[in-house]
Motif scaffolding. Structure first.
Motif, PDB file in Angstrom:
ATOM      1  N   GLU A  92      37.846 -27.424  40.915  1.00 55.13           N
ATOM      2  CA  GLU A  92      37.100 -28.694  40.891  1.00 55.13           C
ATOM      3  C   GLU A  92      37.123 -29.250  42.306  1.00 55.13           C
ATOM      4  O   GLU A  92      38.136 -29.713  42.806  1.00 55.13           O
ATOM      5  CB  GLU A  92      37.745 -29.649  39.881  1.00 55.13           C
ATOM      6  CG  GLU A  92      37.762 -29.033  38.484  1.00 55.13           C
ATOM      7  CD  GLU A  92      38.028 -30.038  37.365  1.00 55.13           C
ATOM      8  OE1 GLU A  92      38.005 -31.268  37.631  1.00 55.13           O
ATOM      9  OE2 GLU A  92      38.244 -29.589  36.223  1.00 55.13           O
TER      10      GLU A  92
ATOM     11  N   GLY B 219      32.200 -36.773  36.962  1.00 57.48           N
ATOM     12  CA  GLY B 219      33.098 -36.623  35.820  1.00 57.48           C
ATOM     13  C   GLY B 219      32.325 -36.353  34.543  1.00 57.48           C
ATOM     14  O   GLY B 219      32.733 -35.509  33.727  1.00 57.48           O
ATOM     15  N   ASP B 220      31.192 -37.040  34.361  1.00 63.24           N
ATOM     16  CA  ASP B 220      30.360 -36.810  33.176  1.00 63.24           C
ATOM     17  C   ASP B 220      29.834 -35.376  33.138  1.00 63.24           C
ATOM     18  O   ASP B 220      29.769 -34.757  32.065  1.00 63.24           O
ATOM     19  CB  ASP B 220      29.172 -37.788  33.156  1.00 63.24           C
ATOM     20  CG  ASP B 220      29.609 -39.212  32.812  1.00 63.24           C
ATOM     21  OD1 ASP B 220      30.726 -39.374  32.261  1.00 63.24           O
ATOM     22  OD2 ASP B 220      28.853 -40.152  33.104  1.00 63.24           O
TER      23      ASP B 220
ATOM     24  N   ARG C 268      32.439 -28.745  30.110  1.00 59.84           N
ATOM     25  CA  ARG C 268      33.769 -28.168  29.848  1.00 59.84           C
ATOM     26  C   ARG C 268      33.778 -27.036  28.816  1.00 59.84           C
ATOM     27  O   ARG C 268      34.359 -25.964  29.083  1.00 59.84           O
ATOM     28  CB  ARG C 268      34.751 -29.286  29.443  1.00 59.84           C
ATOM     29  CG  ARG C 268      36.218 -28.876  29.382  1.00 59.84           C
ATOM     30  CD  ARG C 268      36.778 -28.493  30.749  1.00 59.84           C
ATOM     31  NE  ARG C 268      36.752 -29.625  31.681  1.00 59.84           N
ATOM     32  CZ  ARG C 268      36.972 -29.503  32.992  1.00 59.84           C
ATOM     33  NH1 ARG C 268      37.246 -28.313  33.515  1.00 59.84           N
ATOM     34  NH2 ARG C 268      36.925 -30.561  33.775  1.00 59.84           N
TER      35      ARG C 268
ATOM     36  N   ASN D  63      32.687 -33.151  32.119  1.00 66.01           N
ATOM     37  CA  ASN D  63      33.002 -33.308  30.695  1.00 66.01           C
ATOM     38  C   ASN D  63      31.995 -32.579  29.817  1.00 66.01           C
ATOM     39  O   ASN D  63      32.363 -31.882  28.869  1.00 66.01           O
ATOM     40  CB  ASN D  63      33.035 -34.796  30.317  1.00 66.01           C
ATOM     41  CG  ASN D  63      34.269 -35.475  30.889  1.00 66.01           C
ATOM     42  OD1 ASN D  63      35.261 -34.808  31.208  1.00 66.01           O
ATOM     43  ND2 ASN D  63      34.214 -36.795  31.040  1.00 66.01           N
ATOM     44  N   ALA D  64      30.724 -32.745  30.140  1.00 72.15           N
ATOM     45  CA  ALA D  64      29.686 -32.110  29.324  1.00 72.15           C
ATOM     46  C   ALA D  64      29.720 -30.586  29.473  1.00 72.15           C
ATOM     47  O   ALA D  64      29.386 -29.849  28.543  1.00 72.15           O
ATOM     48  CB  ALA D  64      28.309 -32.651  29.725  1.00 72.15           C
TER      49      ALA D  64
ATOM     50  N   HIS E 168      22.861 -34.367  33.451  1.00 73.95           N
ATOM     51  CA  HIS E 168      23.954 -34.107  34.391  1.00 73.95           C
ATOM     52  C   HIS E 168      23.750 -32.768  35.082  1.00 73.95           C
ATOM     53  O   HIS E 168      23.167 -31.852  34.501  1.00 73.95           O
ATOM     54  CB  HIS E 168      25.295 -34.083  33.658  1.00 73.95           C
ATOM     55  CG  HIS E 168      25.549 -35.316  32.859  1.00 73.95           C
ATOM     56  ND1 HIS E 168      25.527 -36.577  33.409  1.00 73.95           N
ATOM     57  CD2 HIS E 168      25.806 -35.483  31.529  1.00 73.95           C
ATOM     58  CE1 HIS E 168      25.781 -37.475  32.464  1.00 73.95           C
ATOM     59  NE2 HIS E 168      25.949 -36.840  31.319  1.00 73.95           N
TER      60      HIS E 168
END
Lengths: 295, 295
Positions: free
Chosen positions: B158, B139-140, B146, B143-144, B113
């Motif tokens: 964002e 989104g991935d 965060r 998430n990774a 990502h």
């Protein structure tokens, strides 16, 4: 107290209202008789200038530039020779420090105090009596002006004992304010070419290191596509022109200001001179072939 | 969590410290071995990149520009081909949106990502874990990323689901920030020619419509005559250069930015490149034959 306000435009009318509210006998004068009549209908005195001049304690001049200020004070029907000694002139237009010193000296010959007192804050704050005043002058000038300053201003910066210091600080402020409007327009339209939406620009940049007072105040006009002139493009041709005149006399090179003035000049040439100054963004949008909100 | 920070300069070192404080196993890499050793002495892991790459969850790249970012990710010893699928790259340098999209696409081929995540706030906020991040990505990717974002940033904007949007907003912010520093220097030195003292400039203008975030932050450096480089003149040659490169490709004319860049270029040519960016005022002072505080 008897106070006269010369110039009943967007700023001067608000100043006159503030003085009236404070309880002074207040005279409003303007080349547009409709503005004079409007102010008289709200409580302004109806006496002529010839009848009133000798009893005035304070004269506030809220006109466009040095030429108009000189005309009001010392022109064919200039008021200063008819004022009583001890009266104070509060001069609010953006002028050169040199001009302010000259006016102070000429007023002094008539026993009249002169406060070099450029104003800032816009027409809304003018009407609310909450302007900022960048003032300099003798202690006597400040003392005589105090009641009027209290009525028209939220903040009075006392910048020195001689006329000129107020106008110098005003020109410094105008340099920055004008550059910041042009820079905001440049950045916002550049952002559009890169996929940044104007509303996202405003939301994010106003919280980042790229923010400015002018960005927060003017970018919303572009986001809303509303160019109602709170302060017009043409004001910047005048004010940045004054800044560059003063700079030129001091042999000071101001390339960023020069670039900003060119953009306002283009805006005026393209027919946006009477629109809100945020319309300088339309110059960039046309050059780049992009659309602004509302177009 | 296993996190590597590439680039231990004034920003990257602070980011690495924040990640370490949050409890991750943290690796710091830099071309300067003294920086690597310093970080290891503060608790950074001592494993080599070859040994660590396969177990990393997150790679944060805090280098100077696109060239260095590409070298770290895909150069001769580039890390991306050795990362495990699902790992995230957080790319913090100021780069073009186009470059960010290219990196995202190349990372994707390795199952990695990519978060387009330029940072803002300076070295002090970096060390405090309170940066602002202008981020975009899937989104991935978010998430990774965060846990690392939580450790290094006070604010994460964002800005969209694709790489490029973060870099676009960053370039917009840098345009304004750079112009505002040059404009502050221009106004402050112009003021000196008119008798406005630098400390009076700062006190008054920071309360007026001419104020900006950069003016409030940088004018004190000039008033104090302290040019310790919190952010150096040369950074603006790079960042405004990137802005004008992007603008040029979009056939966007940015005259105010161009004028500001010329002043930073002059400052660098006159030997002030490694001083604080407020030293751009020295260009104006030399041109006008005036002295700044401390000179």
């Amino acid at each position: 107290m008897h106070t006269a306000v010369f110039g009943l435009g967007s700023m001067g009318y608000g100043v006159a209202q503030s003085i009236l509210k404070a309880g002074d006998t207040t005279y409003g004068f303007d080349v547009m008789s409709s503005q004079v009549e409007k102010f008289q209908s709200e409580g302004g005195s109806t006496e002529s200038l010839i009848d009133a001049a000798g009893i005035l304690d304070c004269v506030i001049v809220v006109v466009l530039n040095a030429e108009q200020t000189e005309s009001v004070l010392f022109g064919e029907q200039g008021v200063v020779p008819n004022l009583k000694p001890g009266c104070v002139v509060i001069a609010c237009a953006t002028v050169s420090p040199e001009f302010a010193r000259d006016m102070e000296s000429r007023c002094k010959k008539h026993g009249v105090h002169y406060l070099d007192a450029p104003i800032s804050g816009g027409s809304v704050k003018a009407a609310q009596g909450e302007l900022s005043v960048l003032a300099s002058g003798t202690g006597d000038a400040f003392n005589a002006a105090r009641p009027a300053l209290d009525a028209m201003a939220a903040t009075v910066f006392e910048l020195g004992k001689e006329a000129g210091a107020g106008s110098a600080m005003k020109s410094v402020n105008q340099l920055l304010a004008g550059v910041h409007i042009a820079a905001m327009a440049e950045a916002l339209t550049f952002g559009i070419t890169q996929g940044v939406k104007p509303e996202q620009f405003l939301e994010v940049i106003s919280q980042c290191a790229g923010s400015s007072w002018m960005l927060e105040n003017r970018a919303p006009h572009i986001v809303e596509g509303d160019y109602t002139p709170h302060s017009a493009v043409n004001i910047w041709l005048k004010d940045l022109g004054i800044v560059l005149d003063i700079a030129s006399k001091a042999e000071f090179d101001a390339p960023v200001t020069t670039a900003a003035l060119q953009q306002f000049t283009k805006a005026s040439e393209q027919g946006f001179g009477l629109e809100d100054d945020a319309a300088v963004a339309k110059v960039y949008a046309r050059d780049a072939g992009i659309k602004l909100p509302g177009e």
